[in-house]
Design a protein around this motif. Structure first.
Motif, PDB file in Angstrom:
ATOM      1  N   LEU A  74       3.060   7.141  20.731  1.00 37.29           N
ATOM      2  CA  LEU A  74       1.746   7.537  20.229  1.00 37.29           C
ATOM      3  C   LEU A  74       0.650   7.198  21.231  1.00 37.29           C
ATOM      4  O   LEU A  74      -0.207   8.031  21.548  1.00 37.29           O
ATOM      5  N   TRP A  75       0.672   5.968  21.775  1.00 37.68           N
ATOM      6  CA  TRP A  75      -0.368   5.548  22.723  1.00 37.68           C
ATOM      7  C   TRP A  75      -0.295   6.352  24.023  1.00 37.68           C
ATOM      8  O   TRP A  75      -1.322   6.646  24.631  1.00 37.68           O
ATOM      9  N   LEU A  76       0.918   6.694  24.448  1.00 39.48           N
ATOM     10  CA  LEU A  76       1.070   7.430  25.707  1.00 39.48           C
ATOM     11  C   LEU A  76       0.647   8.890  25.583  1.00 39.48           C
ATOM     12  O   LEU A  76       0.654   9.619  26.574  1.00 39.48           O
ATOM     13  N   GLY A  77       0.259   9.302  24.391  1.00 43.27           N
ATOM     14  CA  GLY A  77      -0.251  10.653  24.203  1.00 43.27           C
ATOM     15  C   GLY A  77      -1.761  10.742  24.256  1.00 43.27           C
ATOM     16  O   GLY A  77      -2.323  11.831  24.058  1.00 43.27           O
ATOM     17  N   ASN A  78      -2.429   9.623  24.555  1.00 39.18           N
ATOM     18  CA  ASN A  78      -3.897   9.631  24.626  1.00 39.18           C
ATOM     19  C   ASN A  78      -4.351  10.392  25.869  1.00 39.18           C
ATOM     20  O   ASN A  78      -4.116   9.957  27.000  1.00 39.18           O
ATOM     21  N   GLU A  79      -5.016  11.509  25.672  1.00 35.88           N
ATOM     22  CA  GLU A  79      -5.377  12.387  26.790  1.00 35.88           C
ATOM     23  C   GLU A  79      -6.464  11.820  27.688  1.00 35.88           C
ATOM     24  O   GLU A  79      -6.657  12.291  28.808  1.00 35.88           O
ATOM     25  N   ASP A  80      -7.162  10.777  27.254  1.00 38.25           N
ATOM     26  CA  ASP A  80      -8.213  10.176  28.089  1.00 38.25           C
ATOM     27  C   ASP A  80      -7.690   9.062  28.991  1.00 38.25           C
ATOM     28  O   ASP A  80      -8.434   8.515  29.807  1.00 38.25           O
ATOM     29  N   ASP A  81      -6.418   8.695  28.836  1.00 38.68           N
ATOM     30  CA  ASP A  81      -5.836   7.628  29.651  1.00 38.68           C
ATOM     31  C   ASP A  81      -5.140   8.198  30.880  1.00 38.68           C
ATOM     32  O   ASP A  81      -4.618   9.318  30.853  1.00 38.68           O
ATOM     33  N   PHE A  82      -5.105   7.390  31.945  1.00 37.04           N
ATOM     34  CA  PHE A  82      -4.331   7.716  33.146  1.00 37.04           C
ATOM     35  C   PHE A  82      -3.088   6.835  33.108  1.00 37.04           C
ATOM     36  O   PHE A  82      -3.186   5.603  33.045  1.00 37.04           O
TER      37      PHE A  82
ATOM     38  N   LEU B 144       0.844  -1.196   0.000  1.00 32.34           N
ATOM     39  CA  LEU B 144       0.000   0.000   0.000  1.00 32.34           C
ATOM     40  C   LEU B 144       0.879   1.246   0.000  1.00 32.34           C
ATOM     41  O   LEU B 144       2.011   1.238   0.498  1.00 32.34           O
ATOM     42  N   THR B 145       0.339   2.330  -0.529  1.00 32.81           N
ATOM     43  CA  THR B 145       1.002   3.627  -0.533  1.00 32.81           C
ATOM     44  C   THR B 145       0.119   4.615   0.227  1.00 32.81           C
ATOM     45  O   THR B 145      -1.055   4.320   0.510  1.00 32.81           O
ATOM     46  N   PRO B 146       0.639   5.791   0.565  1.00 39.65           N
ATOM     47  CA  PRO B 146      -0.199   6.795   1.245  1.00 39.65           C
ATOM     48  C   PRO B 146      -1.474   7.124   0.472  1.00 39.65           C
ATOM     49  O   PRO B 146      -2.510   7.428   1.075  1.00 39.65           O
ATOM     50  N   GLU B 147      -1.419   7.032  -0.838  1.00 33.69           N
ATOM     51  CA  GLU B 147      -2.601   7.330  -1.647  1.00 33.69           C
ATOM     52  C   GLU B 147      -3.695   6.273  -1.496  1.00 33.69           C
ATOM     53  O   GLU B 147      -4.851   6.521  -1.851  1.00 33.69           O
ATOM     54  N   ASP B 148      -3.344   5.110  -0.973  1.00 36.11           N
ATOM     55  CA  ASP B 148      -4.327   4.029  -0.797  1.00 36.11           C
ATOM     56  C   ASP B 148      -5.027   4.077   0.557  1.00 36.11           C
ATOM     57  O   ASP B 148      -5.954   3.287   0.801  1.00 36.11           O
ATOM     58  N   LEU B 149      -4.608   4.967   1.474  1.00 33.52           N
ATOM     59  CA  LEU B 149      -5.104   4.908   2.845  1.00 33.52           C
ATOM     60  C   LEU B 149      -6.586   5.246   2.966  1.00 33.52           C
ATOM     61  O   LEU B 149      -7.275   4.700   3.836  1.00 33.52           O
ATOM     62  N   ASP B 150      -7.111   6.133   2.140  1.00 24.44           N
ATOM     63  CA  ASP B 150      -8.546   6.424   2.198  1.00 24.44           C
ATOM     64  C   ASP B 150      -9.353   5.172   1.869  1.00 24.44           C
ATOM     65  O   ASP B 150     -10.367   4.876   2.516  1.00 24.44           O
ATOM     66  N   ASP B 151      -8.898   4.417   0.872  1.00 26.52           N
ATOM     67  CA  ASP B 151      -9.587   3.171   0.523  1.00 26.52           C
ATOM     68  C   ASP B 151      -9.423   2.130   1.627  1.00 26.52           C
ATOM     69  O   ASP B 151     -10.347   1.353   1.901  1.00 26.52           O
ATOM     70  N   ALA B 152      -8.247   2.121   2.275  1.00 26.33           N
ATOM     71  CA  ALA B 152      -8.037   1.183   3.380  1.00 26.33           C
ATOM     72  C   ALA B 152      -8.949   1.513   4.551  1.00 26.33           C
ATOM     73  O   ALA B 152      -9.495   0.608   5.202  1.00 26.33           O
ATOM     74  N   ILE B 153      -9.136   2.804   4.826  1.00 28.06           N
ATOM     75  CA  ILE B 153     -10.063   3.228   5.882  1.00 28.06           C
ATOM     76  C   ILE B 153     -11.481   2.784   5.549  1.00 28.06           C
ATOM     77  O   ILE B 153     -12.241   2.324   6.416  1.00 28.06           O
ATOM     78  N   ASP B 154     -11.860   2.906   4.297  1.00 26.65           N
ATOM     79  CA  ASP B 154     -13.199   2.477   3.892  1.00 26.65           C
ATOM     80  C   ASP B 154     -13.384   0.986   4.120  1.00 26.65           C
ATOM     81  O   ASP B 154     -14.442   0.535   4.587  1.00 26.65           O
TER      82      ASP B 154
ATOM     83  N   SER C 194     -11.168  11.191  15.196  1.00 26.67           N
ATOM     84  CA  SER C 194      -9.956  11.123  16.020  1.00 26.67           C
ATOM     85  C   SER C 194      -9.263   9.774  15.864  1.00 26.67           C
ATOM     86  O   SER C 194      -8.030   9.699  15.785  1.00 26.67           O
ATOM     87  N   ASP C 195     -10.052   8.692  15.809  1.00 24.42           N
ATOM     88  CA  ASP C 195      -9.461   7.368  15.607  1.00 24.42           C
ATOM     89  C   ASP C 195      -8.825   7.259  14.226  1.00 24.42           C
ATOM     90  O   ASP C 195      -7.790   6.601  14.066  1.00 24.42           O
ATOM     91  N   ARG C 196      -9.427   7.914  13.246  1.00 24.38           N
ATOM     92  CA  ARG C 196      -8.873   7.880  11.899  1.00 24.38           C
ATOM     93  C   ARG C 196      -7.509   8.565  11.857  1.00 24.38           C
ATOM     94  O   ARG C 196      -6.560   8.046  11.270  1.00 24.38           O
ATOM     95  N   ASP C 197      -7.401   9.710  12.520  1.00 20.97           N
ATOM     96  CA  ASP C 197      -6.124  10.427  12.548  1.00 20.97           C
ATOM     97  C   ASP C 197      -5.050   9.613  13.267  1.00 20.97           C
ATOM     98  O   ASP C 197      -3.903   9.538  12.820  1.00 20.97           O
ATOM     99  N   ARG C 198      -5.438   8.999  14.407  1.00 26.32           N
ATOM    100  CA  ARG C 198      -4.479   8.200  15.158  1.00 26.32           C
ATOM    101  C   ARG C 198      -4.041   6.974  14.346  1.00 26.32           C
ATOM    102  O   ARG C 198      -2.876   6.585  14.360  1.00 26.32           O
ATOM    103  N   TRP C 199      -4.996   6.381  13.639  1.00 23.17           N
ATOM    104  CA  TRP C 199      -4.687   5.223  12.804  1.00 23.17           C
ATOM    105  C   TRP C 199      -3.701   5.607  11.699  1.00 23.17           C
ATOM    106  O   TRP C 199      -2.751   4.875  11.425  1.00 23.17           O
ATOM    107  N   ARG C 200      -3.916   6.746  11.071  1.00 20.24           N
ATOM    108  CA  ARG C 200      -2.991   7.191  10.023  1.00 20.24           C
ATOM    109  C   ARG C 200      -1.577   7.367  10.580  1.00 20.24           C
ATOM    110  O   ARG C 200      -0.591   6.961   9.948  1.00 20.24           O
ATOM    111  N   GLN C 201      -1.476   7.986  11.741  1.00 21.03           N
ATOM    112  CA  GLN C 201      -0.154   8.167  12.347  1.00 21.03           C
ATOM    113  C   GLN C 201       0.520   6.831  12.611  1.00 21.03           C
ATOM    114  O   GLN C 201       1.738   6.683  12.454  1.00 21.03           O
ATOM    115  N   ALA C 202      -0.275   5.838  13.025  1.00 19.10           N
ATOM    116  CA  ALA C 202       0.290   4.533  13.369  1.00 19.10           C
ATOM    117  C   ALA C 202       0.715   3.744  12.136  1.00 19.10           C
ATOM    118  O   ALA C 202       1.712   3.008  12.181  1.00 19.10           O
TER     119      ALA C 202
END
Length: 380
Positions: free
Chosen positions: A191-199, A6-16, A28-36
């Motif tokens: 990335l996971w340790l930046g989740n503001e809803d976690d303690f 896959l390439t970055p151009e394929d990520l919208d289709d992968a999300i679908d 928010s989950d979509r943005d985090r998924w892209r970063q990961a």
């Protein structure tokens, strides 16, 4: 049908595809998924199946460290296996997974694991049941009764502590001779340790990751290398009992918290089963840990239609193992059977299931060398 990276151009289709397979994906989950997933693209760890220009399926290989008898090794975690609804039932999943196994092997991983949505497709290419992620529901008040027995310094942690979290996991799982648990790489932990809803709390030899879930608490990770730290972390989680009714926690099946509870007559436990596959027999044997007292050998033939089959004399001594290619009769296992054996499934079980046959004189040696009670704390 073409299978390619896959390439970055394929990520919208992968999300679908993910949305059609697993349900809605928030912004928010979509943005985090892209970063990961972006690093995986450059590493050749995200494959797609294409019918012309149309993405019909995808699968991602996550980079993990996994411990076996306290020894860490790289592990290919298969995740996000998706097939478009209109293309299901045509054997596309099996084609894609064969390509995933070949890619993981080419990348140098000797073992692989996944959490299956369905078993047959994965079994057909060599994955076998190995362990589970155990989730227990406990009354929050029962955790409050756990009293710290020493002075343990806890501090809040964040993305900058990713390297220390990985270091803690290496020390704790080595000392406990753990089998099965995994660690994300430092970039993903950051990335996971930046989740503001976690303690997020860190001690010298442990850490905790938890959050509110409705009127209760959900514990993703609570790892401790000493009784004092275990008491301090679980007591802190239990301190929410004036509001939280229960605590749902991912724990090892023999986690000390289950013995620290004052009252334990019954508990609710759920399991998410995971499957395991050996990709490279010789490398997997060398990279695994074994009981230090074991000194034995066994001849095994592993039948693997995807290419890692052969006959080896396995030798174990001083906590290490080796695999030497030979041409003599011994135990015969399918790759499913050897993967299960590697994860601690007894030879008697494997023989009764038809996953193992041949010479029985090595059974006790194999049971002793590969003995394990594998588990995971993380779902992927």
């Amino acid at each position: 049908m073409e299978i390619r990276d896959l390439t970055p151009e394929d990520l919208d289709d992968a999300i679908d595809l993910r949305k059609r397979s697993f349900g809605p994906v928030s912004a928010s989950d979509r943005d985090r998924w892209r970063q990961a997933v972006l690093p995986a693209l450059g590493e050749g760890r995200y494959l797609g199946a294409f019918d012309g220009s149309r993405l019909t399926g995808a699968a991602r290989l996550r980079r993990f460290t996994q411990w076996w008898h306290g020894k860490p090794q790289p592990m290919a975690g298969v995740a996000g296996v998706t097939i478009s609804p209109e293309d299901r039932g045509r054997g596309l999943g099996s084609q894609l997974m064969r390509a995933v196994v070949e890619r993981a092997t080419a990348l140098g991983d000797a073992v692989s694991a996944l959490f299956p949505a369905t078993t047959p497709v994965y079994r057909s290419i060599g994955y076998e049941h190995a362990g589970a992620r155990h989730t227990v529901t406990l009354p929050a008040e029962s955790l409050r009764g756990i009293r710290p027995s020493g002075q343990v310094k806890l501090r809040r942690m964040g993305p900058g502590d990713a390297a220390e979290v990985v270091s803690v996991l290496h020390r704790v799982h080595a000392a406990a001779r753990s089998s099965g648990p995994i660690s994300w790489d430092e970039a993903t932990w950051s990335l996971w340790l930046g989740n503001e809803d976690d303690f997020l709390y860190l001690a010298e030899d442990g850490f905790a990751v938890y959050r509110w879930r409705g009127d209760g608490i959900s514990v993703d990770n609570l790892v401790a290398g000493s009784g004092e730290t275990a008491r301090a972390l679980w007591s802190m989680v239990g301190s929410a009992s004036s509001i939280a009714h229960d605590v749902v926690a991912s724990v090892a099946p023999d986690d000390p918290v289950l013995w620290l509870l004052r009252e334990r007559s019954k508990e609710q436990v759920t399991q998410a089963r995971w499957m395991f596959r050996v990709l490279d027999v010789a490398a997997a044997v060398v990279r695994r840990g074994y009981p230090a007292y074991v000194a034995c050998d066994a001849v095994v033939t592993v039948e693997d239609p995807l290419g890692s089959g052969g006959t080896w004399r396995l030798e174990f001594a001083g906590g290490s193992g080796s695999a030497i290619e030979v041409s003599e009769p011994g135990v015969v296992l399918s790759v499913n059977g050897f993967s299960a054996l590697y994860a601690g499934v007894p030879t008697a079980t494997l023989r009764m299931c038809g996953l193992m046959s041949g010479d029985e004189r090595y059974d006790e040696a194999l049971d002793t060398a590969f003995a394990a009670k594998p588990y995971m704390l993380d779902y992927f």
